[in-house]
Design an enzyme around this catalytic site. Sequence first.
Site, PDB file in Angstrom:
ATOM      1  N   ASP A  67     121.131 -24.718  -7.495  1.00  8.09           N
ATOM      2  CA  ASP A  67     121.835 -25.861  -6.911  1.00  8.09           C
ATOM      3  C   ASP A  67     123.162 -26.131  -7.606  1.00  8.09           C
ATOM      4  O   ASP A  67     123.457 -25.589  -8.664  1.00  8.09           O
ATOM      5  CB  ASP A  67     120.941 -27.116  -6.935  1.00  8.09           C
ATOM      6  CG  ASP A  67     120.122 -27.236  -8.208  1.00  8.09           C
ATOM      7  OD1 ASP A  67     120.535 -26.655  -9.225  1.00  8.09           O
ATOM      8  OD2 ASP A  67     119.067 -27.887  -8.187  1.00  8.09           O
ATOM      9  N   ASN A 136     110.422 -37.072 -10.127  1.00  7.04           N
ATOM     10  CA  ASN A 136     109.936 -37.413  -8.782  1.00  7.04           C
ATOM     11  C   ASN A 136     109.326 -36.217  -8.060  1.00  7.04           C
ATOM     12  O   ASN A 136     109.029 -36.297  -6.870  1.00  7.04           O
ATOM     13  CB  ASN A 136     111.079 -38.008  -7.933  1.00  7.04           C
ATOM     14  CG  ASN A 136     112.189 -37.002  -7.652  1.00  7.04           C
ATOM     15  OD1 ASN A 136     112.148 -35.857  -8.108  1.00  7.04           O
ATOM     16  ND2 ASN A 136     113.196 -37.438  -6.909  1.00  7.04           N
ATOM     17  N   HIS A 138     110.786 -33.217  -7.564  1.00  2.00           N
ATOM     18  CA  HIS A 138     111.685 -32.282  -6.860  1.00  2.00           C
ATOM     19  C   HIS A 138     111.765 -30.945  -7.597  1.00  2.00           C
ATOM     20  O   HIS A 138     111.584 -30.871  -8.800  1.00  2.00           O
ATOM     21  CB  HIS A 138     113.075 -32.885  -6.614  1.00  2.00           C
ATOM     22  CG  HIS A 138     113.968 -33.035  -7.808  1.00  2.00           C
ATOM     23  ND1 HIS A 138     114.904 -34.046  -7.922  1.00  2.00           N
ATOM     24  CD2 HIS A 138     114.100 -32.314  -8.943  1.00  2.00           C
ATOM     25  CE1 HIS A 138     115.561 -33.920  -9.049  1.00  2.00           C
ATOM     26  NE2 HIS A 138     115.097 -32.881  -9.699  1.00  2.00           N
ATOM     27  N   GLU A 143     114.319 -32.911  -2.483  1.00  2.00           N
ATOM     28  CA  GLU A 143     113.857 -34.248  -2.861  1.00  2.00           C
ATOM     29  C   GLU A 143     112.636 -34.673  -2.033  1.00  2.00           C
ATOM     30  O   GLU A 143     112.446 -34.194  -0.900  1.00  2.00           O
ATOM     31  CB  GLU A 143     114.990 -35.253  -2.619  1.00  2.00           C
ATOM     32  CG  GLU A 143     116.248 -35.015  -3.463  1.00  2.00           C
ATOM     33  CD  GLU A 143     116.124 -35.538  -4.882  1.00  2.00           C
ATOM     34  OE1 GLU A 143     115.036 -35.450  -5.488  1.00  2.00           O
ATOM     35  OE2 GLU A 143     117.145 -36.025  -5.401  1.00  2.00           O
TER      36      GLU A 143
END
Length: 242
Positions: A67, A136, A138, A143
């Site tokens: 990313d 979280n 990811h 996400e």
Amino acid sequence: MKIIVVDSYREMSKRAAKLVAAEVEANPLAVLGLATGSTPEGMYAELVKLNREGKVDFSRVTTFNLDEYAGLAPEHDQSYYYYMHHHLFNQINVRPEQINMPSCDLEDVDQFCLEYDQRIAAAGGIDLQVLGIGGNGHIGFNEPGDQLRVHTHLVDLTEDTILANSRFFNSVEEVPKQAVTMGLGSIMLAGKIILLAAGKAKSEAIARTVCGLITTAIPASILQLHRDVTIIVDREAADLII
Ligand code: F6R
């Protein structure tokens, strides 16, 4: 899933570097998928050391990063381009033309994403993918939400991610709100996956990845469907699974 619990961040980094080095030794033409963030820094330091000692040769390896923040120029010291060159690429013998990173450029982003996936496919897919994990759940910047995406795409970062990553910036306002990320397709098609996590803040995400239901609320939970995943975690990150 194979889960290795180690005593320290240093040990996690060494174990991970050994697995990457073994992959490259077995296949000098290996295609590596790489992550950024604080978690793999120690692994990259180990790989630099192994390369300097002549124990691993990256001269024929191809890399694809997961990313990049949208709109952060490569020279920006928080861009993932900068991170990768600083921590790894400038210090090992990988050939610059073999390095592939998502673009930060939002112009023609859909076309870029399409071509990025085509480049991965043309390289024969990823042999070994290294992942970190967000608090979280990811992976890459896939996400949590209602849907998961297969292909490389532009994503709106969640508040959780923006807040978590603000530790690298002067203020939360400076954190880019979007990123280009590999989708779960390229990740799940990788031959092998190594997921690294250290620290208490990752313990719930790790527990839900390893023992929970597969859900878009924890994107990493999809890794339960992959045949060859090794999770290397320190005791704090493994707190809820041991
Ligand atoms: C970075 C990436 C992210 C990070 C995750 C954990 O390329 O893909 O999924 O791995 O946000 O970041 P750290 O390691 O900083 O806690």
